[in-house]
Write a protein that holds these residues in place. Structure first.
Motif, PDB file in Angstrom:
ATOM      1  N   ILE A 104      32.952  40.030  46.655  1.00 23.80           N
ATOM      2  CA  ILE A 104      32.121  38.877  46.311  1.00 23.80           C
ATOM      3  C   ILE A 104      31.944  38.786  44.795  1.00 23.80           C
ATOM      4  CG2 ILE A 104      29.816  37.844  46.551  1.00 23.80           C
ATOM      5  CD1 ILE A 104      31.569  37.758  49.128  1.00 23.80           C
ATOM      6  N   ARG A 105      31.587  39.908  44.179  1.00 27.08           N
ATOM      7  CA  ARG A 105      31.279  39.886  42.740  1.00 27.08           C
ATOM      8  C   ARG A 105      32.494  39.478  41.917  1.00 27.08           C
ATOM      9  NH1 ARG A 105      29.086  45.154  41.741  1.00 27.08           N
ATOM     10  NH2 ARG A 105      31.242  45.685  41.266  1.00 27.08           N
ATOM     11  N   ASP A 106      33.681  39.881  42.381  1.00 35.74           N
ATOM     12  CA  ASP A 106      34.890  39.539  41.626  1.00 35.74           C
ATOM     13  C   ASP A 106      35.372  38.118  41.906  1.00 35.74           C
ATOM     14  OD1 ASP A 106      34.674  42.100  40.796  1.00 35.74           O
ATOM     15  OD2 ASP A 106      36.545  42.844  41.653  1.00 35.74           O
ATOM     16  N   GLY A 107      34.648  37.376  42.760  1.00 35.93           N
ATOM     17  CA  GLY A 107      35.040  35.979  43.017  1.00 35.93           C
ATOM     18  C   GLY A 107      36.388  35.858  43.715  1.00 35.93           C
ATOM     19  N   VAL A 108      36.696  36.787  44.614  1.00 36.76           N
ATOM     20  CA  VAL A 108      37.996  36.761  45.296  1.00 36.76           C
ATOM     21  C   VAL A 108      38.070  35.577  46.267  1.00 36.76           C
ATOM     22  CG1 VAL A 108      39.554  38.057  46.809  1.00 36.76           C
ATOM     23  CG2 VAL A 108      38.245  39.261  45.054  1.00 36.76           C
ATOM     24  N   ARG A 154      38.001  31.175  37.619  1.00 38.60           N
ATOM     25  CA  ARG A 154      38.728  32.170  36.825  1.00 38.60           C
ATOM     26  C   ARG A 154      39.486  31.545  35.674  1.00 38.60           C
ATOM     27  NH1 ARG A 154      41.221  36.243  41.056  1.00 38.60           N
ATOM     28  NH2 ARG A 154      39.266  36.994  41.926  1.00 38.60           N
ATOM     29  N   VAL A 205      22.948  33.023  52.824  1.00 45.11           N
ATOM     30  CA  VAL A 205      23.807  31.842  52.753  1.00 45.11           C
ATOM     31  C   VAL A 205      23.854  31.094  54.078  1.00 45.11           C
ATOM     32  CG1 VAL A 205      25.271  32.359  50.776  1.00 45.11           C
ATOM     33  CG2 VAL A 205      25.824  33.391  52.962  1.00 45.11           C
ATOM     34  N   LYS A 206      23.630  31.802  55.174  1.00 44.29           N
ATOM     35  CA  LYS A 206      23.554  31.143  56.480  1.00 44.29           C
ATOM     36  C   LYS A 206      22.176  31.385  57.074  1.00 44.29           C
ATOM     37  CE  LYS A 206      27.118  32.134  59.272  1.00 44.29           C
ATOM     38  NZ  LYS A 206      28.135  33.108  59.789  1.00 44.29           N
ATOM     39  N   GLY A 223      30.965  38.752  54.602  1.00 39.76           N
ATOM     40  CA  GLY A 223      30.980  37.908  53.411  1.00 39.76           C
ATOM     41  C   GLY A 223      29.741  37.063  53.271  1.00 39.76           C
ATOM     42  N   ASP A 224      29.048  36.787  54.362  1.00 39.83           N
ATOM     43  CA  ASP A 224      27.779  36.077  54.205  1.00 39.83           C
ATOM     44  C   ASP A 224      26.578  36.836  54.761  1.00 39.83           C
ATOM     45  OD1 ASP A 224      29.612  33.475  55.724  1.00 39.83           O
ATOM     46  OD2 ASP A 224      28.734  35.115  56.850  1.00 39.83           O
ATOM     47  N   GLU A 280      44.284  41.933  44.924  1.00 36.98           N
ATOM     48  CA  GLU A 280      42.939  42.298  44.495  1.00 36.98           C
ATOM     49  C   GLU A 280      42.172  42.987  45.607  1.00 36.98           C
ATOM     50  OE1 GLU A 280      40.813  39.018  42.735  1.00 36.98           O
ATOM     51  OE2 GLU A 280      42.678  38.267  41.874  1.00 36.98           O
ATOM     52  N   PRO A 314      30.750  32.153  41.752  1.00 40.05           N
ATOM     53  CA  PRO A 314      31.532  32.755  40.668  1.00 40.05           C
ATOM     54  C   PRO A 314      32.054  31.642  39.759  1.00 40.05           C
ATOM     55  CG  PRO A 314      32.275  33.555  42.818  1.00 40.05           C
ATOM     56  CD  PRO A 314      31.323  32.431  43.077  1.00 40.05           C
ATOM     57  N   ARG A 358      23.564  39.159  50.840  1.00 40.04           N
ATOM     58  CA  ARG A 358      24.744  40.012  50.967  1.00 40.04           C
ATOM     59  C   ARG A 358      24.575  41.422  50.441  1.00 40.04           C
ATOM     60  NH1 ARG A 358      28.598  35.060  49.603  1.00 40.04           N
ATOM     61  NH2 ARG A 358      27.127  34.917  47.904  1.00 40.04           N
ATOM     62  N   SER A 359      23.850  41.561  49.336  1.00 42.93           N
ATOM     63  CA  SER A 359      23.737  42.892  48.731  1.00 42.93           C
ATOM     64  C   SER A 359      22.962  43.851  49.632  1.00 42.93           C
ATOM     65  CB  SER A 359      23.053  42.794  47.373  1.00 42.93           C
ATOM     66  OG  SER A 359      21.687  42.482  47.550  1.00 42.93           O
ATOM     67  N   ALA A 374      22.352  38.379  40.615  1.00 42.59           N
ATOM     68  CA  ALA A 374      23.795  38.137  40.524  1.00 42.59           C
ATOM     69  C   ALA A 374      24.513  38.652  41.770  1.00 42.59           C
ATOM     70  CB  ALA A 374      24.351  38.803  39.273  1.00 42.59           C
ATOM     71  N   GLU A 375      24.092  39.821  42.292  1.00 42.29           N
ATOM     72  CA  GLU A 375      24.807  40.417  43.431  1.00 42.29           C
ATOM     73  C   GLU A 375      24.673  39.561  44.686  1.00 42.29           C
ATOM     74  OE1 GLU A 375      22.094  41.396  41.977  1.00 42.29           O
ATOM     75  OE2 GLU A 375      20.685  42.382  43.342  1.00 42.29           O
ATOM     76  N   ASP A 376      23.612  38.771  44.760  1.00 43.33           N
ATOM     77  CA  ASP A 376      23.452  37.865  45.897  1.00 43.33           C
ATOM     78  C   ASP A 376      23.790  36.423  45.533  1.00 43.33           C
ATOM     79  OD1 ASP A 376      22.700  39.709  47.886  1.00 43.33           O
ATOM     80  OD2 ASP A 376      20.693  39.829  47.018  1.00 43.33           O
ATOM     81  N   GLU A 377      24.231  36.212  44.312  1.00 41.64           N
ATOM     82  CA  GLU A 377      24.615  34.878  43.852  1.00 41.64           C
ATOM     83  C   GLU A 377      23.518  33.861  44.118  1.00 41.64           C
ATOM     84  OE1 GLU A 377      28.475  34.171  45.622  1.00 41.64           O
ATOM     85  OE2 GLU A 377      29.466  35.395  44.127  1.00 41.64           O
TER      86      GLU A 377
END
Lengths: 457, 457
Positions: free
Chosen positions: A243-247, B219, B185-186, A372-373, A293, B216, A344-345, B103-106
């Motif tokens: 998640i943090r890397d925006g994959v 890129r 998120v959900k 992921g969520d 990644e 994010p 998520r965290s 940030a970790e939970d956006e």
């Protein structure tokens, strides 16, 4: 409740054949897939063929004060479609027309009974997709998905059902038919009634048709990456990294150790010793880059086995283990599939809590998560009591998990809905004033309390 | 309306300094950016510093039956923040705390007065973005964006404000403070009150804080592609191609001939003879591939001049012509910025209708469109009447355009809101029963009709 209900007026308004009163046939419409909920005994079932059928039935029910339970395919896991005693069940399953599909505007207008996967296949013929994909997408209906705001596997990238709904055709409690929303992707005329009806579980009106938003199908079909981990924590860290890397994976599922063992005992896949598995998918034209990644994130977090699909068939095959999770649990006994979600965290903390709570109450809990969520499905396995309910230790464990979820800033239900199952915890999450507001809105739209009474709010 | 209002009780509840009663200072809080709307004369302005301030003021106003107009930065283009006569204005502009950014939970929890671009900059420090970007993002507030469900330029890819809102802190008409939504998120516990308040234009409650979803940052920074076309139709066809091919631009703007000429007369950019311009942006790791596709689609549709940015500064510079559109219109006279939307495939028809309607009524109309989502801003240029209103031919032309929009399956407002401006057309779009339902909900949440009366619904 044994009052006699006169169906004459209703029969007159409808073609009689659509109204089922044979108790044996009614039996098939009483339950949904929630084993621990005992539904009532409805007096009749209307298999609606048109919006007008639904409108006529609601006019009658509202006038007579008869409770109405709408249902799609009856796949609810929260008792949302459990029939009300002495009431009328309205099945939307025969309203299956795709009234319109406009590829150039990326939208379709479909009736409530259209099966979710059928809609996606219809969209695919135009290079489009209908993104929401609840696990039951081959049998569940769009109307039911909308009524519960269903999630699914790929909503980590494409959003939940709400995000794919532009507008609705709704029959109100008094039989009036309204349209909400629009056919444009943006629009702010008046209040957002569409969102109010989405996820309202049939308590505010009956959804008869939906204008859905379609999307271009991904240019690169999904690639699946599977990793096995020695600890839940390591898998949780890998999720956080992704998640943090925006994959931006299109799917990111987690299976815990007990789930993997239940599958392995059945299918002998050699999963022994794996304490957590992550299954990721990526799509889009930069899929290959993103696969690399994920592989590297998995490796960095100690994943010892990594499998990557080389074609579309293999991508589906690698996902198969995820689809085995529920049937594998069902082999072990009766199940209660739960549906809590956390930011998520906090997923690793939630997973630890679930494990410890199961141990403390000696309850078998198998957990899969839409990692992921943060949406997590602890599945409780048990021998039912005589009444068919779960034994007290299951409810005690569930109660602790619900409370822990809320303490972690989470929610009681990520995608299944409140239904009958979670009524008693509702106020814990929402607070008394918010529940008040919800009930006031319900009262405004359904003054005679006929619409799916006792559900959702 | 000349009733005398006793502010003593309100003063007692608040620190007196926050309550403005000096008519000269009040004047600065009467209007928003809608020139054709004449606001009322409020008796006081509360510059709220906390949720408690807002709650105290609403308790008082509800008890006394005083109309309340909430405002953020006052950038509404529909009269949504035009003050009610004899009422209290509550400014949220000083509530600017970012209470939390995880940030970790956006996600972030921000007060209503945070400026939209400030939130995006705060997110950027963590590699994240706050996606909604109304044109006024450097001055407008998150609270105002939420109250109107504001759109922006990049919502063609990232969605509107609603799509970035997870939950709200709302003060109800009677002063109770509720939380809606969640930090996950959900989540589907109960009715979706969050969506009900988003876009409700201050008519159901006052939003004091917002839990927003961050994403994010892309890129690859955006690349801008600009194409000039000989006809509106050719530009419209290029838009249709871009959507149908799934190019997924992060921005896709259209400027019509009159707009280009108004800019050219001012800035001499050599746009003479160009009848339509498209400005597209793409971001993400496959941006280069997508730039090539757009270039080829532009060429295929006869675009004679194509410019492509080679770095981030140039990408911003090429977008500059879009930002000049409104100031260029304002050089020509008073303006009424309209905001209609149609399904994307019908954009060429709408643009033609706008052109013909302007000609028929001899009204100057300059049009820009968020072409990727069919949301169109015809800007009417005129000399105001003595009362400051637009002359009758402007309203006649607007009326025709609104009706044509609805005939094309469109909406009266894509992102600005109904405000005061579009009340009289509301029922044309929604239908009488849907308006009824909206007003019933309003009545339930605001029984004394104090919240932004006369707006939105």
């Amino acid at each position: 409740m044994t009052k006699t209900i006169d169906l004459t007026d209703l029969r007159e308004e409808l073609a009689g054949s659509r109204l089922i009163v044979d108790p044996d046939v009614i039996e098939a419409y009483r339950r949904d897939q929630t084993l621990v909920v005992e539904p009532g005994h409805p007096v009749a079932v209307l298999v609606a063929e048109s919006t007008q059928d639904v409108a006529a039935a609601l006019r009658w029910a509202d006038r007579c004060g008869i409770p109405v339970t709408p249902r799609g395919a009856g796949t609810s896991l929260a008792g949302g479609a459990a029939a009300a005693d002495g009431g009328l069940v309205i099945s939307l399953a025969k309203m299956t027309a795709i009234r319109e599909l406009r590829a150039e505007d990326e939208l379709a207008v479909v009736e409530a009974g259209v099966v979710t996967a059928d809609l996606d296949r219809a969209a695919a013929r135009h290079g489009l997709m209908y993104a929401p994909d609840p696990s039951s997408h081959e049998i569940c209906t769009v109307g039911g998905n909308v009524a519960t705001n269903a999630g699914g596997l790929r909503c980590v990238k494409y959003g939940v059902t709400r995000d794919a709904v532009l507008g609705l055709e709704v029959v109100l409690a008094d039989g009036r038919v309204i349209l909400t929303g629009r056919q444009t992707v943006k629009g702010v005329t008046g209040l957002d009634l569409t969102s109010l009806f989405v996820g309202s579980e049939g308590t505010l009106g009956i959804i008869t048709a939906v204008t859905v938003r379609l999307r271009p199908r991904p240019r690169h079909p999904p690639v699946t990456v599977v990793g096995g981990f020695d600890t839940l924590r390591a898998a949780g860290d890998a999720v956080a990294n992704i998640i943090r890397d925006g994959v931006d994976p299109s799917l990111l599922e987690l299976l815990d150790g007990p789930t993997l063992r239940s599958i392995d005992e059945w299918k002998h896949l050699g999963l022994d010793g794996t304490e957590a598995m992550l299954i990721a998918q990526v799509d889009g034209s930069d899929a290959d880059e993103r696969v690399d990644e994920i592989e590297s994130i998995f490796a960095r977090n100690g994943s010892d086995t990594v499998a990557i699909s080389s074609d579309e068939a293999e991508a589906a095959q690698l996902l198969e283990v995820r689809r085995l999770a529920y049937p594998a649990a069902e082999r072990l006994g009766h199940t209660l599939v739960e549906d809590v979600g956390v930011p998520r965290s906090r997923l690793p903390q939630l997973l630890e809590t679930i494990e410890q709570t199961g141990n403390r109450h000696s309850v078998t809990i198998l957990t899969v998560a839409h990692a992921g969520d943060g949406n997590t499905h602890p599945t409780f396995v048990f021998e039912p009591t005589e009444s068919g309910d779960a034994p007290p230790q299951v409810w005690a464990a569930a109660d602790e998990i619900f409370r822990a979820t809320l303490t972690l800033g989470g929610t009681l239900t990520g995608e299944h809905g409140v239904g009958l199952l979670k009524q008693r915890w509702l106020e814990l999450e929402l607070g008394a004033d918010t529940v008040d507001v919800q009930r006031a809105i319900k009262q405004t739209l359904d003054p005679h309390k006929i619409l799916n009474p006792g559900k959702a709010i």
